[in-house]
Structure formats: C-alpha cells, structure tokens
Design a protein around this motif. Structure first.
Motif, PDB file in Angstrom:
ATOM      1  N   PRO A  90       0.800  -1.228   0.000  1.00  0.00           N
ATOM      2  CA  PRO A  90       0.000   0.000   0.000  1.00  0.00           C
ATOM      3  C   PRO A  90       0.830   1.275   0.000  1.00  0.00           C
ATOM      4  CG  PRO A  90      -0.918  -1.588   1.527  1.00  0.00           C
ATOM      5  CD  PRO A  90       0.417  -2.119   1.108  1.00  0.00           C
ATOM      6  N   LEU A  91       2.038   1.220   0.570  1.00  0.00           N
ATOM      7  CA  LEU A  91       2.884   2.404   0.586  1.00  0.00           C
ATOM      8  C   LEU A  91       3.657   2.573  -0.722  1.00  0.00           C
ATOM      9  CD1 LEU A  91       4.369   2.555   4.188  1.00  0.00           C
ATOM     10  CD2 LEU A  91       2.807   4.157   3.111  1.00  0.00           C
ATOM     11  N   GLY A  92       3.446   1.657  -1.669  1.00  0.00           N
ATOM     12  CA  GLY A  92       4.124   1.754  -2.947  1.00  0.00           C
ATOM     13  C   GLY A  92       3.371   2.584  -3.960  1.00  0.00           C
ATOM     14  N   VAL A  93       2.408   3.377  -3.507  1.00  0.00           N
ATOM     15  CA  VAL A  93       1.590   4.188  -4.407  1.00  0.00           C
ATOM     16  C   VAL A  93       2.254   5.528  -4.673  1.00  0.00           C
ATOM     17  CG1 VAL A  93      -0.672   5.214  -4.774  1.00  0.00           C
ATOM     18  CG2 VAL A  93      -0.472   3.075  -3.496  1.00  0.00           C
ATOM     19  N   THR A  94       2.591   6.228  -3.606  1.00  0.00           N
ATOM     20  CA  THR A  94       3.199   7.548  -3.742  1.00  0.00           C
ATOM     21  C   THR A  94       3.973   7.855  -2.482  1.00  0.00           C
ATOM     22  OG1 THR A  94       2.765   9.878  -4.200  1.00  0.00           O
ATOM     23  CG2 THR A  94       1.178   8.743  -2.802  1.00  0.00           C
ATOM     24  N   ARG A  95       4.969   8.678  -2.600  1.00  0.00           N
ATOM     25  CA  ARG A  95       5.735   9.074  -1.429  1.00  0.00           C
ATOM     26  C   ARG A  95       4.888   9.977  -0.548  1.00  0.00           C
ATOM     27  NH1 ARG A  95      10.563   9.481   0.976  1.00  0.00           N
ATOM     28  NH2 ARG A  95      11.072  11.430   2.022  1.00  0.00           N
ATOM     29  N   ILE A  96       4.977   9.789   0.753  1.00  0.00           N
ATOM     30  CA  ILE A  96       4.247  10.618   1.704  1.00  0.00           C
ATOM     31  C   ILE A  96       5.238  11.578   2.344  1.00  0.00           C
ATOM     32  CG2 ILE A  96       2.775  10.624   3.756  1.00  0.00           C
ATOM     33  CD1 ILE A  96       1.923   7.800   3.008  1.00  0.00           C
ATOM     34  N   ASP A  97       5.277  12.795   1.822  1.00  0.00           N
ATOM     35  CA  ASP A  97       6.212  13.790   2.342  1.00  0.00           C
ATOM     36  C   ASP A  97       5.650  14.531   3.543  1.00  0.00           C
ATOM     37  OD1 ASP A  97       8.449  13.517   0.559  1.00  0.00           O
ATOM     38  OD2 ASP A  97       7.184  14.363  -1.012  1.00  0.00           O
ATOM     39  N   ASN A  98       4.341  14.620   3.613  1.00  0.00           N
ATOM     40  CA  ASN A  98       3.711  15.373   4.687  1.00  0.00           C
ATOM     41  C   ASN A  98       3.890  14.648   6.014  1.00  0.00           C
ATOM     42  OD1 ASN A  98       1.245  16.031   6.483  1.00  0.00           O
ATOM     43  ND2 ASN A  98       1.243  17.690   4.954  1.00  0.00           N
ATOM     44  N   GLN A  99       4.581  15.285   6.945  1.00  0.00           N
ATOM     45  CA  GLN A  99       4.875  14.634   8.217  1.00  0.00           C
ATOM     46  C   GLN A  99       3.613  14.365   9.017  1.00  0.00           C
ATOM     47  OE1 GLN A  99       7.970  13.552   9.120  1.00  0.00           O
ATOM     48  NE2 GLN A  99       6.859  12.506  10.746  1.00  0.00           N
ATOM     49  N   GLU A 100       2.654  15.272   8.923  1.00  0.00           N
ATOM     50  CA  GLU A 100       1.399  15.071   9.649  1.00  0.00           C
ATOM     51  C   GLU A 100       0.671  13.830   9.133  1.00  0.00           C
ATOM     52  OE1 GLU A 100      -2.830  17.420  10.465  1.00  0.00           O
ATOM     53  OE2 GLU A 100      -1.073  18.521   9.724  1.00  0.00           O
ATOM     54  N   GLU A 101       0.697  13.648   7.796  1.00  0.00           N
ATOM     55  CA  GLU A 101       0.068  12.471   7.209  1.00  0.00           C
ATOM     56  C   GLU A 101       0.812  11.208   7.624  1.00  0.00           C
ATOM     57  OE1 GLU A 101      -2.514  10.119   4.737  1.00  0.00           O
ATOM     58  OE2 GLU A 101      -2.631  11.982   5.888  1.00  0.00           O
ATOM     59  N   SER A 225      11.929   2.572  -3.473  1.00  0.00           N
ATOM     60  CA  SER A 225      12.288   3.560  -4.484  1.00  0.00           C
ATOM     61  C   SER A 225      11.656   4.911  -4.186  1.00  0.00           C
ATOM     62  CB  SER A 225      11.875   3.076  -5.874  1.00  0.00           C
ATOM     63  OG  SER A 225      10.465   2.927  -5.961  1.00  0.00           O
ATOM     64  N   LEU A 226      10.466   4.900  -3.587  1.00  0.00           N
ATOM     65  CA  LEU A 226       9.796   6.151  -3.243  1.00  0.00           C
ATOM     66  C   LEU A 226      10.291   6.726  -1.922  1.00  0.00           C
ATOM     67  CD1 LEU A 226       6.136   5.208  -4.243  1.00  0.00           C
ATOM     68  CD2 LEU A 226       7.608   6.858  -5.399  1.00  0.00           C
ATOM     69  N   ASN A 227      10.776   5.860  -1.058  1.00  0.00           N
ATOM     70  CA  ASN A 227      11.245   6.269   0.269  1.00  0.00           C
ATOM     71  C   ASN A 227      12.634   5.689   0.507  1.00  0.00           C
ATOM     72  OD1 ASN A 227       8.474   7.343   1.558  1.00  0.00           O
ATOM     73  ND2 ASN A 227       8.056   5.453   0.440  1.00  0.00           N
ATOM     74  N   PRO A 228      13.645   6.178  -0.202  1.00  0.00           N
ATOM     75  CA  PRO A 228      14.971   5.556  -0.150  1.00  0.00           C
ATOM     76  C   PRO A 228      15.634   5.599   1.212  1.00  0.00           C
ATOM     77  CG  PRO A 228      15.052   7.660  -1.316  1.00  0.00           C
ATOM     78  CD  PRO A 228      13.606   7.337  -1.111  1.00  0.00           C
ATOM     79  N   GLU A 229      15.127   6.428   2.121  1.00  0.00           N
ATOM     80  CA  GLU A 229      15.741   6.477   3.443  1.00  0.00           C
ATOM     81  C   GLU A 229      15.380   5.267   4.306  1.00  0.00           C
ATOM     82  OE1 GLU A 229      11.781   8.684   3.816  1.00  0.00           O
ATOM     83  OE2 GLU A 229      13.351   8.355   2.343  1.00  0.00           O
ATOM     84  N   LEU A 230      14.388   4.496   3.869  1.00  0.00           N
ATOM     85  CA  LEU A 230      14.018   3.314   4.639  1.00  0.00           C
ATOM     86  C   LEU A 230      15.095   2.242   4.499  1.00  0.00           C
ATOM     87  CD1 LEU A 230      10.204   2.960   3.806  1.00  0.00           C
ATOM     88  CD2 LEU A 230      11.254   3.954   5.848  1.00  0.00           C
ATOM     89  N   PRO A 231      15.413   1.543   5.578  1.00  0.00           N
ATOM     90  CA  PRO A 231      16.440   0.492   5.501  1.00  0.00           C
ATOM     91  C   PRO A 231      15.891  -0.772   4.852  1.00  0.00           C
ATOM     92  CG  PRO A 231      15.518   0.589   7.705  1.00  0.00           C
ATOM     93  CD  PRO A 231      14.899   1.738   6.940  1.00  0.00           C
ATOM     94  N   SER A 232      16.793  -1.671   4.483  1.00  0.00           N
ATOM     95  CA  SER A 232      16.392  -2.961   3.921  1.00  0.00           C
ATOM     96  C   SER A 232      15.872  -3.865   5.027  1.00  0.00           C
ATOM     97  CB  SER A 232      17.584  -3.620   3.222  1.00  0.00           C
ATOM     98  OG  SER A 232      17.997  -2.854   2.122  1.00  0.00           O
ATOM     99  N   LEU A 233      14.905  -4.720   4.669  1.00  0.00           N
ATOM    100  CA  LEU A 233      14.321  -5.649   5.640  1.00  0.00           C
ATOM    101  C   LEU A 233      14.893  -7.039   5.440  1.00  0.00           C
ATOM    102  CD1 LEU A 233      10.523  -4.675   5.570  1.00  0.00           C
ATOM    103  CD2 LEU A 233      12.355  -3.763   6.993  1.00  0.00           C
TER     104      LEU A 233
END
Length: 505
Positions: A90-101, A225-233
């Motif tokens: 579900p998070l592979g749709v679009t990057r969520i930049d808004n911190q509140e979201e 790819s949308l959130n490259p700061e996330l570490p590998s699992l």
C-alpha cells in the motif's frame, strides 16, 4: 542488495509503515499491481513478433484453452503464493512527504493497538515446508477432468518465487529432497498429461527468495524507491544491520546462476519431452537473462515453446489478468492468463461465474490468443470440490461449442462484425457475451439479456445461420450491395453464458 551504510529506523515505526493496508486502499485504485510485481521480478519487456518454426511447436495457435496450476507450500495455510512475505504494497503508491500524514498513518496503523501486523514473515512462510504433506495428490484425476473440460495444455508451477522446488533438485537446499524424502511431484503430473494427451508445460521462476534470503530486501520494491531512506528488511521483516562483503556477494551470485541453470536443465532432461517452459522473471543477479540461454534450452528440447519472461523475447507474448484495449496487431502468438477465483492458488473464495470466464475465452479466440485459466490444489494435493464442479460446467458448454474455440482465427481485415467473431474455413463464429454490472463477474451481478441485432459485413450471402449449441436455424437478412448480413436475436433466445452463432458461407 543491501546498502553498506544503513540508516537505523525504529523497528516499531518501520513495521507500522510497511504493514499499512486497508486505510490506504483508496489510493491503490490507479496502481497496476501486475506491472509493479513484474518490475520487482525483472520482467521489463516482452517481444513475440517471431516464433519457433519447429514442427512440434505448431500446436500452440490452435490450442485455445490451457490450465495454469499454481501450487506450493503456501497451500498449507491456503494463502497467496510467495507475495505475502513481501510487505509494504500500500505504501508503494506515492511518497508521503507530509509529516502530519505520516504521523496519522503511524497512529492509525499501530499494530500493537489495532492488532494489525504483517500477514507473514519470510521465516514463518518457509516454515510451512515442514507441514507440506500432499498425501492426496492425484494429478491423473486433475488432468482427466481438465481434458473433459476442454483444456488442451497444462502448466504447473514447479517452483515459484518462494523458492520451494516440487522435485528433488540436486541444486539448492529447498526442495522435496530436503522436506519430503525425495518425493517427486513433477513426474506424476507430466505422466498424467501424457496419458490424457495434453501438452506439458512447466513453470519456473528465476527469482528465488529463499536462496537469496541473506542478500535481498524483503520490502515491496516501490516503497524503497519512493522512500529511499528506509532500511532494507531481513527475513524477520526487521531492518538489516549487517553489511555485505563484495567478494561474498560475487560468490553468492555465481552459485545463484549455477542453481538456476542446473534446475532448468533438470526439468528439461529428467521428464522426457516438455512442450512449453513458462518463465516468470529473472534471478536477481547481473546478466540474469544469460544464465541459461534459449539456444541451450532448444538444444535440450528442440520442439519446446519458450515465453519471454526470462529473456525479454520468446515464442509468444503473455498477458496477465488484463487484455489490451483492442486486438494486438504487432505480435505473432499470444496467451492470456487469469485465475478463475481471482487468486492463482487455492484460497477460500468463490469462483467467477462461468459466463464471465467464457466471455474472456471467446475474446481471446476472436483475437487469436490462447486463454490460460488458473486455479490451484489444496495443501493435501487434491483439488477443491468447487474446481471440479466448475470444470464440469465448462465441459458441458465445451461439448456443444468447442468448434468455436479450437482452430479458429481472427476475422480477415475485409470483414467486420458488431460482436466478437472468428473464422474457420467457410464458417464465421459470432460470440454473444453476457453483461455484468460494474465489471463484476458473479452470477448475482448478471444483467438481463436484451434484444440485439448482430451485423457481419464484407461477406458473401450465407447458406445458413444456426445456434452452435443446438443447430437451431436463425432468420437473417442479407444486403448484396453492402455485403452485409443482419440477425435479430430476441433476449428470450439468449442464455446466461456465451451463445455462439455459426454462419456458413
């Protein structure tokens, strides 16, 4: 592959992010799940403008209907095959930049509070191999019923992305050799197909998430790819903290290539003649499409058909779940694969209405495409009663209408029909398909039939027009000036399935 410098996230935060599901479903409506899965397993292009000319392979364009059997250790829990161990879709749709979201997602999807967690970790998934005991495996019955239903070829998943091989492979450590005392589940399938005269297809995937478990990232790839700061699992779906030695990685890749080549060669040398090999992606290593070449495959099996999902080109194009908007014009041979109950493997959900399946079948045949219809066995190796009952319904329809499925071709460019149509010698088949509301496909979604007028232009005057199912003659009008035939068909003459009209010129 792993990044050498890992940014450490809170496990708590990461697990919440990658397990978002229902609350983001509205954002998924525009996502092409098939395309994204293909991207993750290395299916980048498919070319099929040319095909093998070997005489043993020329059965394919007339095959009409094939059966796609997906089976693996996921059947132990009756869950989807392979993909449940890859979270974050579900998070592979679009990057969520808004911190509140982001904070809202974290708050709403707190799995500790709401009881939500990943469907299964890779480690838990592979544990199912210990409980995979298909003691009621009887492919002779499967194939017998499939033949009665009109299937002419069958494709079995010998190994899916999960990595478990259904035969005692000499390569790797995750096959029936390690968990079932060397029992071979592929051989009885091949022998059953030969006994009933059906063509033998073997599915094999290049991606092997078990063999690659210490090197790959078990996160849905678009999330990364949308959130490259996330570490590998890792295999426990927690962030990896180790780094990879380049020399070790090269050794692993060499062993990976050796395993894929060795297993494919086992499948092509241990079971006699194989009619079709159905690849589904590339191994995650450099030069993956050269691990085993098509030349080597044809050296082992000269008359085999090869799909393009390993090498980028093959003898036929494979469409999955969705056909093109219009008839493809720039291909030679093609196949459309789609599961009967919406899931490739056995899960507890209803089958699509036969009228819906038949509508897809005749659309394929009108466009010169084979239809590869899929479902899977249960964990004990038997097919569910629903599989047999639906095949019986299909058999009853095929008994009356099979001539309009096999050995047909699309209409020539000089002819046009107001409905789906095909040609076979001096006959034209017109397909009348049922309508379902909102593109749904259960019997309860069927819309009532309406009176219709069907036209066929560019032809000579027909000798007769009949319903294919019962031979009942139909009245028609013919305009010599327009080279056009019209047939008025009242709703009372229609069924809830596909009705076929045969026009004899």
């Amino acid at each position: 592959m792993l990044r050498k410098n890992v940014i450490v996230f809170s496990v708590y935060t990461l697990m919440i992010l990658v397990t978002v599901s229902n609350n983001l479903s509205a954002q998924n409506t525009k996502r092409d799940g098939v395309k994204e899965e293909h991207s993750q397993i290395g299916i980048e292009r498919q070319e099929g403008k040319e095909h093998t000319l070997h005489p043993d392979a020329q059965w394919f364009p007339d095959a009409g209907l094939g059966l796609f059997i997906h089976w693996g250790i996921s059947s132990v829990r009756a869950m989807n095959i392979s993909w449940p161990m890859i979270p974050g879709r579900p998070l592979g749709v679009t990057r969520i930049d808004n911190q509140e979201e982001r904070n809202r997602i974290i708050r709403d999807m707190d799995y500790n509070l709401n009881g939500k967690k990943p469907e299964i970790t890779p480690l838990e998934y592979w544990e199912m191999a210990k409980d995979f005991h298909p003691d009621k495996y009887n492919p002779e019955l499967w194939i017998k019923k499939a033949k009665e239903a009109g299937f002419t070829y069958v494709v079995l998943t010998t190994k899916h992305h999960e990595g478990f091989a259904l035969w005692p492979s000499a390569y790797g450590s995750f096959s029936t050799k390690n968990y079932m005392g060397g029992k071979d589940l592929v051989r009885p399938f091949v022998e059953a197909c030969r006994k009933e005269g059906l063509k033998v297809g073997l599915y094999y995937t290049g991606p092997d998430w078990y063999f690659d478990k210490d090197y790959m990232n078990f996160m849905y790839h678009r999330v990364k790819s949308l959130n490259p700061e996330l570490p590998s699992l890792g295999t426990d779906l927690k962030p990896r903290t180790n780094t990879i030695n380049p020399d070790d990685e090269k050794k692993h890749q060499a062993l990976y290539a050796q395993m894929v080549k060795g297993q494919v060669e086992e499948l092509l040398t241990n079971y006699g003649k194989i009619d079709l090999i159905w690849f589904d992606g590339k191994p995650g290593i450099p030069n993956a499409d050269k691990v085993i070449t098509q030349e080597r495959i044809r050296e082992l099996q000269p008359g085999i058909l090869i799909n393009p999902r390993m090498h980028g080109k093959g003898d036929f194009i494979t469409y999955e779940r969705r056909l093109p908007e219009s008839r493809p014009q720039d291909i030679s041979w093609a196949e459309f694969c789609n599961p009967w109950n919406g899931n490739w493997v056995y899960v507890e959900r209803p089958y699509k209405a036969l009228g819906s399946v038949l509508s897809e079948l005749v659309k394929c045949r009108a466009w010169g495409i084979n239809y590869l219809l899929g479902f899977g066995p249960m964990g004990n190796g038997s097919l569910a009663p629903e599989a047999y009952s639906n095949m019986q319904k299909l058999a009853e329809w095929m008994k009356l209408n099979k001539d309009a499925v096999y050995n047909v071709r699309p209409l020539p460019a000089t002819e046009k029909a107001s409905v789906l149509a095909s040609v076979q010698g001096n006959k034209r088949y017109l397909y009348l398909v049922p309508t379902f509301k909102d593109n749904r496909s259960s019997d309860k979604d069927l819309l009532p039939n309406e009176d219709i007028v069907v036209t066929l232009t560019g032809i000579t005057k027909p000798r007769k027009v009949v319903f294919q199912s019962n031979g009942e003659k139909l009245k028609f009008q013919f305009s010599k000036e327009k080279s056009e035939m019209t047939i008025a068909i009242p709703a009372t003459q229609r069924s809830n399935l596909v009705d076929v009209i045969a026009v004899y010129l």
